[in-house]
Write an enzyme that holds these catalytic residues in place. Structure first.
Site, PDB file in Angstrom:
ATOM      1  N   GLU A  93       0.808  -1.217   0.000  1.00  0.00           N
ATOM      2  CA  GLU A  93       0.000   0.000   0.000  1.00  0.00           C
ATOM      3  C   GLU A  93       0.844   1.271   0.000  1.00  0.00           C
ATOM      4  O   GLU A  93       0.320   2.365  -0.258  1.00  0.00           O
ATOM      5  CB  GLU A  93      -0.915   0.014   1.232  1.00  0.00           C
ATOM      6  CG  GLU A  93      -2.038  -1.016   1.195  1.00  0.00           C
ATOM      7  CD  GLU A  93      -3.064  -0.733   0.106  1.00  0.00           C
ATOM      8  OE1 GLU A  93      -3.150   0.424  -0.351  1.00  0.00           O
ATOM      9  OE2 GLU A  93      -3.762  -1.672  -0.302  1.00  0.00           O
ATOM     10  N   GLU A 124       8.158 -21.999   7.200  1.00  0.00           N
ATOM     11  CA  GLU A 124       8.425 -21.131   8.347  1.00  0.00           C
ATOM     12  C   GLU A 124       9.453 -21.714   9.298  1.00  0.00           C
ATOM     13  O   GLU A 124      10.015 -20.990  10.130  1.00  0.00           O
ATOM     14  CB  GLU A 124       7.139 -20.860   9.119  1.00  0.00           C
ATOM     15  CG  GLU A 124       6.584 -22.064   9.854  1.00  0.00           C
ATOM     16  CD  GLU A 124       5.378 -21.702  10.710  1.00  0.00           C
ATOM     17  OE1 GLU A 124       5.402 -22.065  11.896  1.00  0.00           O
ATOM     18  OE2 GLU A 124       4.439 -21.068  10.197  1.00  0.00           O
TER      19      GLU A 124
END
Length: 309
Positions: A93, A124
């Site tokens: 954004e 992960e």
């Protein structure tokens, strides 16, 4: 890893607040739809209070990030699963909202970009990969790295923070458990404890909400401090579509009190950049003078206008 170490690892994970059962939702499967929704809402109300408690730590983080970006550094979010996706959303954004380069705020996600849409199991758990992926971005001592993990013990972002510290970059951890493992590898550790989830272990809920709130705070406050906001308006918005073009015109109109047509005309002269349009109108100068004043004012519209008075 031998059996004793593996058993201890499992016990440690089970003792985390983010993994505990919520006593308010023990009969979740027997609740009515209305009661489930009300319960989730009640638990979500606790999140803002937990975030409030760590604001001093967030302030420290932001001040270091502003300093780094002001001097050519970059901001990296590092995470796996939901944590990585939150980083991607926040970083993506920044270019349209604040006209930053794609390099200024980046996300390094376990499993790569494809993991945003599809879970890549086991990615992960690789600490070395977290380090390697960050290294591939050309990390330097001028950058800031934020390791995001609800549990606070995810190997991937821990590996990234270890590398960042070795290089001399400023490190920040964002977790949801007290005394998180990742905190020991961070210059600034933010532990926002929201309590057990409504659905046990589902940290995409309260933990993720808390982290989303904090990432919003970090990026927005940083951009304000970098001069990308005037009053409460996006004066560095990238006017790349109809909605943003109209927002750019409204912004100019609100700050300068000119007509829609005049805002449109001046915006055309500035190649759709709002900042110089405002400065041109408010100070009554040509584009080159406005751009020079903005540059000398480190991007701040107020300072640029005062400079020209």
């Amino acid at each position: 890893m031998d059996d004793n170490k593996e058993n201890n690892r499992k016990m440690e994970l089970g003792n985390l607040t983010t993994e505990k059962r919520n006593l308010n939702t023990m009969n979740l499967d027997e609740m009515t739809t209305a009661d489930i929704l009300k319960t989730i809402n009640e638990e979500d109300k606790r999140v803002a209070l937990a975030v409030e408690a760590v604001l001093p730590k967030v302030e420290v983080a932001v001040d270091h990030i502003v300093d780094a970006l002001s001097n050519g550094g970059r901001l990296f979010y590092v995470g796996a699963g939901t944590s990585g996706r939150l980083g991607v959303m926040d970083a993506s954004e920044c270019p349209p909202t604040f006209m930053t380069s794609k390099e200024m705020v980046q996300t390094v996600m376990a499993g790569g970009n494809g993991a945003f849409f599809h879970a890549i199991e086991g990615s992960e758990d690789n600490e070395e990969q977290g380090s390697a992926d960050l290294k591939d971005r050309g990390i330097s001592k001028n950058d800031v790295v934020v390791g995001i993990t609800a549990s606070g013990r995810t190997p991937y972002p821990i590996g990234a923070l270890k590398l960042a510290r070795d290089i001399g970059a400023y490190t920040i951890s964002l977790s949801c458990n007290e005394n998180s493992l990742i905190s020991s590898f961070a210059d600034c550790n933010i532990e926002v404890v929201v309590g057990p989830e409504v659905l046990t272990g589902s940290t995409r809920m309260k933990a993720a909400t808390a982290h989303k709130m904090i990432l919003n705070m970090i990026s927005t406050t940083t951009m304000v401090k970098l001069g990308k906001v005037h009053e409460n308006l996006m004066v560095d918005v990238h006017a790349s579509n109809y909605k943003l073009m109209e927002r750019a015109k409204r912004t100019i109109m609100e700050v300068t009190n000119v007509s829609y047509k005049e805002a449109e005309n001046v915006l055309r002269l500035t190649n759709n950049e709002v900042k110089p349009a405002i400065v041109m109108i408010k100070a009554g100068v040509a584009l080159n003078e406005a751009m020079e004043a903005i540059d000398k004012s480190n991007g701040y519209v107020r300072k640029a206008i005062d400079y020209l008075k």
